[in-house]
Motif scaffolding. Structure first.
Motif, PDB file in Angstrom:
ATOM      1  N   THR A  90       1.007  -1.504  -0.007  1.00 19.86           N
ATOM      2  CA  THR A  90       0.053  -0.079  -0.452  1.00 19.86           C
ATOM      3  C   THR A  90       0.790   0.860   0.415  1.00 19.86           C
ATOM      4  O   THR A  90       0.637   2.181  -0.916  1.00 19.86           O
ATOM      5  N   THR A  91       2.000   1.490   0.685  1.00 24.08           N
ATOM      6  CA  THR A  91       2.744   2.461   0.877  1.00 24.08           C
ATOM      7  C   THR A  91       3.388   3.129  -0.196  1.00 24.08           C
ATOM      8  O   THR A  91       3.389   3.755  -0.398  1.00 24.08           O
ATOM      9  N   CYS A  92       4.051   1.502  -0.860  1.00 22.25           N
ATOM     10  CA  CYS A  92       4.625   1.669  -2.420  1.00 22.25           C
ATOM     11  C   CYS A  92       3.322   2.003  -3.676  1.00 22.25           C
ATOM     12  O   CYS A  92       4.328   3.370  -4.415  1.00 22.25           O
ATOM     13  N   ALA A  93       2.408   1.637  -3.228  1.00 18.41           N
ATOM     14  CA  ALA A  93       1.746   2.190  -4.668  1.00 18.41           C
ATOM     15  C   ALA A  93       1.196   3.559  -4.377  1.00 18.41           C
ATOM     16  O   ALA A  93       1.158   4.541  -5.156  1.00 18.41           O
ATOM     17  N   GLN A  94       1.242   3.556  -3.046  1.00 16.86           N
ATOM     18  CA  GLN A  94       0.670   5.270  -2.834  1.00 16.86           C
ATOM     19  C   GLN A  94       2.799   6.526  -3.114  1.00 16.86           C
ATOM     20  O   GLN A  94       1.980   7.908  -3.352  1.00 16.86           O
ATOM     21  N   ILE A  95       3.282   5.822  -2.839  1.00 17.90           N
ATOM     22  CA  ILE A  95       4.936   6.820  -3.232  1.00 17.90           C
ATOM     23  C   ILE A  95       5.060   6.467  -4.922  1.00 17.90           C
ATOM     24  O   ILE A  95       4.746   7.550  -4.980  1.00 17.90           O
ATOM     25  N   GLN A  96       4.128   5.476  -5.409  1.00 21.01           N
ATOM     26  CA  GLN A  96       4.545   5.517  -7.151  1.00 21.01           C
ATOM     27  C   GLN A  96       3.548   6.939  -7.575  1.00 21.01           C
ATOM     28  O   GLN A  96       4.227   7.067  -8.381  1.00 21.01           O
ATOM     29  N   GLU A  97       2.210   6.821  -7.110  1.00 19.89           N
ATOM     30  CA  GLU A  97       1.830   7.180  -7.490  1.00 19.89           C
ATOM     31  C   GLU A  97       1.929   9.247  -7.244  1.00 19.89           C
ATOM     32  O   GLU A  97       1.709   9.640  -8.048  1.00 19.89           O
ATOM     33  N   LYS A  98       2.568   8.919  -6.148  1.00 22.38           N
ATOM     34  CA  LYS A  98       2.352  10.508  -5.938  1.00 22.38           C
ATOM     35  C   LYS A  98       3.844  10.548  -6.244  1.00 22.38           C
ATOM     36  O   LYS A  98       3.664  11.757  -7.405  1.00 22.38           O
ATOM     37  N   VAL A  99       4.787  10.672  -7.032  1.00 21.06           N
ATOM     38  CA  VAL A  99       5.681  10.644  -7.414  1.00 21.06           C
ATOM     39  C   VAL A  99       5.877  10.369  -9.175  1.00 21.06           C
ATOM     40  O   VAL A  99       5.685  11.490  -9.678  1.00 21.06           O
ATOM     41  N   LYS A 100       4.898   9.983  -9.470  1.00 18.75           N
ATOM     42  CA  LYS A 100       4.573  10.175 -10.400  1.00 18.75           C
ATOM     43  C   LYS A 100       3.421  11.112 -11.240  1.00 18.75           C
ATOM     44  O   LYS A 100       4.269  12.370 -12.221  1.00 18.75           O
ATOM     45  N   THR A 101       2.518  11.733 -10.334  1.00 19.65           N
ATOM     46  CA  THR A 101       1.673  13.475 -10.757  1.00 19.65           C
ATOM     47  C   THR A 101       2.747  14.085 -10.225  1.00 19.65           C
ATOM     48  O   THR A 101       2.677  15.037 -10.885  1.00 19.65           O
ATOM     49  N   ALA A 102       3.757  14.019  -9.174  1.00 23.08           N
ATOM     50  CA  ALA A 102       4.731  15.256  -9.070  1.00 23.08           C
ATOM     51  C   ALA A 102       5.292  15.499 -10.282  1.00 23.08           C
ATOM     52  O   ALA A 102       5.809  16.899 -10.719  1.00 23.08           O
ATOM     53  N   ILE A 103       6.317  14.454 -10.933  1.00 27.13           N
ATOM     54  CA  ILE A 103       6.611  15.221 -11.946  1.00 27.13           C
ATOM     55  C   ILE A 103       6.261  15.278 -13.040  1.00 27.13           C
ATOM     56  O   ILE A 103       6.326  16.114 -13.183  1.00 27.13           O
ATOM     57  N   GLU A 104       4.784  14.877 -13.423  1.00 24.81           N
ATOM     58  CA  GLU A 104       4.339  14.843 -14.985  1.00 24.81           C
ATOM     59  C   GLU A 104       3.719  16.347 -14.049  1.00 24.81           C
ATOM     60  O   GLU A 104       3.728  17.554 -15.395  1.00 24.81           O
ATOM     61  N   THR A 105       2.999  16.818 -13.418  1.00 24.86           N
ATOM     62  CA  THR A 105       2.390  17.896 -13.225  1.00 24.86           C
ATOM     63  C   THR A 105       3.797  19.344 -13.579  1.00 24.86           C
ATOM     64  O   THR A 105       3.379  20.671 -13.607  1.00 24.86           O
ATOM     65  N   MET A 106       4.590  19.560 -12.277  1.00 25.59           N
ATOM     66  CA  MET A 106       6.228  19.866 -12.358  1.00 25.59           C
ATOM     67  C   MET A 106       6.708  20.473 -13.624  1.00 25.59           C
ATOM     68  O   MET A 106       7.095  20.997 -14.232  1.00 25.59           O
ATOM     69  N   THR A 107       6.796  19.134 -14.227  1.00 28.25           N
ATOM     70  CA  THR A 107       8.045  19.525 -15.468  1.00 28.25           C
ATOM     71  C   THR A 107       6.792  19.023 -17.442  1.00 28.25           C
ATOM     72  O   THR A 107       7.802  19.341 -18.069  1.00 28.25           O
ATOM     73  N   GLY A 108       5.663  18.614 -16.750  1.00 26.32           N
ATOM     74  CA  GLY A 108       5.176  17.662 -18.363  1.00 26.32           C
ATOM     75  C   GLY A 108       5.988  16.637 -18.580  1.00 26.32           C
ATOM     76  O   GLY A 108       5.831  16.368 -20.040  1.00 26.32           O
ATOM     77  N   LEU A 109       6.866  16.236 -18.389  1.00 23.11           N
ATOM     78  CA  LEU A 109       7.605  15.440 -18.847  1.00 23.11           C
ATOM     79  C   LEU A 109       6.565  13.696 -18.625  1.00 23.11           C
ATOM     80  O   LEU A 109       5.933  14.188 -17.303  1.00 23.11           O
TER      81      LEU A 109
END
Length: 127
Positions: A90-109
């Motif tokens: 559960t914790t790893c799934a939350q990490i994966q989603e949070k990291v993906k969202t942060a990078i895509e939102t902030m960089t557009g990559l």
């Protein structure tokens, strides 16, 4: 205009105003900060030598993070210390989603992968 010491990626190109570039270290810092915000993550993991060097700079925010960027697509590998008592999947799934969202939102990559490796369990706040 790419600095030999700092690897950067082109985000935008505007004929009128110029181009926008982001350093790979910035993408790693975004990933590290996002992962650290997830409940159950004690800290990012890194090797001892790197930890000592990084205590003196903001680069410590990216310890335990490795990124690769190809054609505006990011692959992230994280090494995490988790707190005892938290559900690992559960914790790893939350990490994966949070990291993906942060990078895509902030960089557009685009983020293709977020791989999480649990390297240690922290028993209490003081470890």
């Amino acid at each position: 205009m790419e600095n030999a010491e700092v690897h950067t990626y082109k985000l935008e190109n505007d004929e009128q105003f110029g181009e926008v570039r982001i350093a790979d270290e910035v993408v790693a810092i975004i990933a590290g900060l996002a992962a650290s915000e997830v409940e159950g993550v004690a800290s990012m993991a890194g090797n001892v030598t790197r930890d000592l060097i990084n205590k003196l700079s903001f680069k410590s925010l990216s310890k335990g993070v490795r990124i690769t960027v190809e054609d505006r697509t990011v692959k992230v590998a994280l090494a995490i210390n988790i707190r005892y008592g938290y559900n690992v999947p559960t914790t790893c799934a939350q990490i994966q989603e949070k990291v993906k969202t942060a990078i895509e939102t902030m960089t557009g990559l685009d983020v293709a992968e977020v791989n999480v490796k649990i390297v240690n369990v922290q028993m209490n706040e003081n470890e």
